[in-house]
Design a protein around this motif. Sequence first.
Motif, mmCIF file in Angstrom:
data_model
loop_
_atom_site.group_PDB
_atom_site.id
_atom_site.type_symbol
_atom_site.label_atom_id
_atom_site.label_comp_id
_atom_site.label_asym_id
_atom_site.label_seq_id
_atom_site.Cartn_x
_atom_site.Cartn_y
_atom_site.Cartn_z
ATOM 1 N N GLU A 1 45.411 40.811 44.948
ATOM 2 C CA GLU A 1 44.032 41.691 45.160
ATOM 3 C C GLU A 1 43.536 42.058 43.950
ATOM 4 N N LYS A 2 44.483 43.006 43.222
ATOM 5 C CA LYS A 2 43.979 43.749 42.165
ATOM 6 C C LYS A 2 43.828 42.541 40.842
ATOM 7 N N TYR A 3 44.767 41.795 40.692
ATOM 8 C CA TYR A 3 44.789 40.599 39.772
ATOM 9 C C TYR A 3 43.449 39.969 39.823
ATOM 10 N N ALA A 4 42.984 39.375 41.301
ATOM 11 C CA ALA A 4 41.730 38.687 41.236
ATOM 12 C C ALA A 4 40.690 39.458 40.934
ATOM 13 N N ALA A 5 40.665 40.833 41.113
ATOM 14 C CA ALA A 5 39.443 41.667 40.906
ATOM 15 C C ALA A 5 39.204 41.769 39.374
ATOM 16 N N GLY A 6 40.344 41.443 38.608
ATOM 17 C CA GLY A 6 40.028 41.445 37.044
ATOM 18 C C GLY A 6 40.060 40.101 36.618
ATOM 19 N N PHE A 7 39.797 39.006 37.240
ATOM 20 C CA PHE A 7 40.115 37.696 36.827
ATOM 21 C C PHE A 7 38.987 37.313 35.585
#
Length: 199
Positions: free
Chosen positions: A12-18
């Motif tokens: 979720e964190k990764y996708a938020a900064g994609f």
Amino acid sequence: MSVLDDVLRANEKYAAGFGAKGELALPPASGFAILTCMDARLDPAKYAGLSEGDAHVIRNAGGRASDDAIRSLVISYKLLGTSEWFVIHHTNCGMEFFTNQVMGDLLAQSLETAELGPDGFHDVGAGPGSPVGKEIDWLTIAHREQAVVDDVDRIRNHPLVPGRIPIYGFVYDVATGKLLEVPAATEAGKALVAAGQSG
Ligand SMILES: [Zn+2]
């Protein structure tokens, strides 16, 4: 907190900064592929300076040139244009600590996780196991540098691998993070014809 929850939260964190990574092209931007071991201490993105979209990374136990690894490499050049390949094994690889015979025997006794002691792996779990493990070539490693040479050689001589692709052989040192070249492997993998020519 389970592993599953941890992974989903991290994603979720990764996708938020994609950001703009959603527009990356399918072919790897740096035009190369790495075949390396699945060992958890190795992070090809870090040891080779990769970002998303840069390179193909093919991983299996040992970083061996199995039929399936070669399948991926052929797709990597034929459909996605990579033109240089690396075979990267490493020090302290688990594949050095057993043989086909040992693995077959361990699996025949138990499907529980074995323990690694000073004298190698031994079973501590309950049976039953299965004899099917005796029919598999586990591609274990008897000699570190020679295994890199053998894998580069196998890829170099595969009929579906063009001679123009250089294949470099390395051992990653888990104690220092350094890539150590295996000169005999790189020699075995050198391009047979100049880039741009057929062959
Ligand atoms: Zn390994």
